[in-house]
Design an enzyme around this catalytic site. Structure first.
Site, PDB file in Angstrom:
ATOM      1  CG  HIS A 202     -88.073  46.126 -14.831  1.00  0.00           C
ATOM      2  ND1 HIS A 202     -86.948  45.857 -15.577  1.00  0.00           N
ATOM      3  CD2 HIS A 202     -88.835  45.015 -14.930  1.00  0.00           C
ATOM      4  CE1 HIS A 202     -87.033  44.643 -16.081  1.00  0.00           C
ATOM      5  NE2 HIS A 202     -88.181  44.108 -15.721  1.00  0.00           N
TER       6      HIS A 202
ATOM      7  CG  ASP B  18     -83.602  47.053 -13.691  1.00  0.00           C
ATOM      8  OD1 ASP B  18     -84.817  47.308 -13.731  1.00  0.00           O
ATOM      9  OD2 ASP B  18     -83.128  46.137 -13.003  1.00  0.00           O
TER      10      ASP B  18
ATOM     11  CG  ASP C 118     -87.401  41.454 -18.512  1.00  0.00           C
ATOM     12  OD1 ASP C 118     -88.114  42.251 -17.890  1.00  0.00           O
ATOM     13  OD2 ASP C 118     -86.614  40.674 -17.960  1.00  0.00           O
TER      14      ASP C 118
ATOM     15  CD  GLU D 293     -88.045  43.026 -11.921  1.00  0.00           C
ATOM     16  OE1 GLU D 293     -88.718  42.092 -11.444  1.00  0.00           O
ATOM     17  OE2 GLU D 293     -87.189  42.833 -12.802  1.00  0.00           O
ATOM     18  CD  GLU D 294     -84.510  41.966 -14.915  1.00  0.00           C
ATOM     19  OE1 GLU D 294     -84.479  40.922 -14.234  1.00  0.00           O
ATOM     20  OE2 GLU D 294     -85.204  42.092 -15.931  1.00  0.00           O
TER      21      GLU D 294
ATOM     22  CG  ASP E 264     -91.276  42.150 -15.421  1.00  0.00           C
ATOM     23  OD1 ASP E 264     -90.860  41.998 -16.587  1.00  0.00           O
ATOM     24  OD2 ASP E 264     -90.524  42.173 -14.432  1.00  0.00           O
TER      25      ASP E 264
ATOM     26  CG  HIS F 122     -83.510  37.557 -17.886  1.00  0.00           C
ATOM     27  ND1 HIS F 122     -83.280  37.382 -16.545  1.00  0.00           N
ATOM     28  CD2 HIS F 122     -84.364  38.612 -17.965  1.00  0.00           C
ATOM     29  CE1 HIS F 122     -83.971  38.277 -15.850  1.00  0.00           C
ATOM     30  NE2 HIS F 122     -84.634  39.035 -16.698  1.00  0.00           N
TER      31      HIS F 122
END
Ligand SMILES: [Zn+2]
Length: 418
Positions: free
Chosen positions: A97, A99, A130, A164-165, A192, A387
């Site tokens: 992803h 984003d 990520d 995705e997030e 992921d 994150h």
């Protein structure tokens, strides 16, 4: 399967590409791909950059634009880059992803979150792990094939998705709903999640059900309980009864998962009265349930309702049952599916580790593929930094993953058990 000499050459090529991989990470970090829902402009700048880079390498790249009026450009871009193989089918998809999540509090970072910093074998910055670690790894696995003039056994498609997030509504979900991309016989890897050793091959997910119970009795002075009806007492009895019934009626066990059974946990308790000397007239509590995929969530809800109503009747109160998050898990990917076997083989040969299929307790983007009957593995070499402040990517993990992908490219999905 590549012969030893060929794989040696591939491996050396990846090692030589390492500086370019680090450079790409450095270029991507400042192209902040934050979704509008997180206060950003979307993925356009990052997608445009990657598209022109991949095209300049001679790859065929298709851009898909999901309309989103909240994005600065009015759409959310996803890219598919195809590397032709010896045969076109089944296609091997690697979905990463574009984003990222917000940086969070700046004070918690030792460096600027949106400037990549390389130090002691790691790259620091938002998004470097990520999901850029595996995105860059998969891109350079393809680059190594191009540089060496090698063809994978089957077509390889890199799918770089938006959103995705924040739920995939403008990413994988939209893409699969609106475009005929993946077929049921295809192979999908979603790198992921996982562990540092790369030994977790996630093939299954439990269903998620959040249930809220609102019990209504009658409020009264605590010295005269007969004037009311204590909703807290009824609610407490209800929690215990529901807990017991759910465990009895949905006992399935499968060692693929950890823990190997459904979980039914009473969690949130909403505040009732602010003072000690009042009988609560209302009591609200929640259950968080992670249910084995073979059980329909409607059956779980029905068992909850039946039990709660029995207790309500016994106490002369009423109960209202509503739901929060409700996700019925799709049929798991078979632990024997070719994509699982191929990835396990590659992890063993490249990283020297024994990878195993596993099930998890929550939903991932893989469910959009599995719901369409496409075998999908979630894999990766995660170190728990996603994150977080000071998110980092171990450079050796990135190059290691690139070699794993190249190893998979050389395997024939049609071949029997390795
Ligand atoms: Zn991610």
């Amino acid at each position: 399967m590549w012969d030893n000499d060929t794989f040696e050459r591939i491996s050396r090529s990846i090692d030589e590409l390492e500086p370019e991989m680090v450079e790409l990470q450095k270029s991507l970090v400042p192209l902040v791909a934050l979704s509008p829902g997180s206060g950003g402009e979307g993925e356009k700048a990052k997608a445009d950059f990657l598209k022109s880079m991949l095209e300049s390498w001679g790859l065929e790249v298709t851009e898909y634009r999901a309309p989103d009026k909240d994005a600065k450009c009015g759409y959310r871009p996803s890219l598919v880059a195809r590397l032709k193989g010896e045969k076109a089918e089944p296609c091997l998809w690697i979905m990463t992803h574009l984003d990222v999540v917000p940086a969070g509090s700046r004070e918690l970072w030792d460096t600027e979150p949106f400037e990549a910093v390389v130090k002691d074998g790691r790259i620091y910055g938002r998004g470097v792990e990520d999901n850029q670690q595996e995105m860059v790894a998969s891109i350079f696995a393809v680059k190594a094939m191009l540089d060496l003039g090698l063809k994978p056994k089957t077509d390889v498609c890199l799918m770089l998705v938006a959103d995705e997030e924040t739920g995939s509504k403008f990413g994988a979900d939209w893409l699969l709903k609106n475009h005929e991309l993946c077929k049921s016989g295809d192979l999908v890897v979603v790198p992921d999640a996982g562990n540092p050793e790369g030994t977790m091959l996630e093939v299954a997910e439990k269903s998620i059900l959040w249930a809220r119970f609102k019990v209504r009795g009658g409020q009264a002075h605590a010295s005269a309980p007969g004037d009311g009806n204590n909703a807290f007492r009824a609610g407490s009895t209800m929690v215990v009864a529901v807990d017991k019934v759910l465990h009895e009626r949905f006992p399935a066990k499968d060692e693929l998962y950890s823990p190997p059974e459904s979980t039914f946990e009473p969690t949130k308790k909403e505040a009732n009265v602010p003072n000690v000397n009042t009988i609560p007239g209302e009591d609200v509590f929640w259950f968080d349930c992670r249910v084995m995929p073979e059980y329909p969530l409607d059956d779980v809800l029905a068992a909850m309702k039946e039990t709660a109503e029995q207790v309500a009747k016994q106490f002369g109160v009423t109960v209202e049952l509503t739901t929060g998050q409700t996700v019925q898990a799709p049929e798991p990917t078979s632990p024997d599916a070719p994509v699982v076997r191929m990835l396990a083989r590659a992890v063993k040969d490249v990283l020297g580790n024994e990878a195993r299929p596993a099930g998890i307790g929550g939903g991932t983007v893989a469910s959009f593929f599995r719901r369409r009957g496409i075998p999908t593995v979630v894999w990766g070499r995660a170190t728990g930094v996603a994150h977080q402040p000071n998110e980092s990517c171990i450079i050796a993990h990135m190059t290691g993953s690139a070699k794993v992908y190249c190893h998979v490219f050389g395997q024939d999905p049609g071949q029997g058990k390795a």
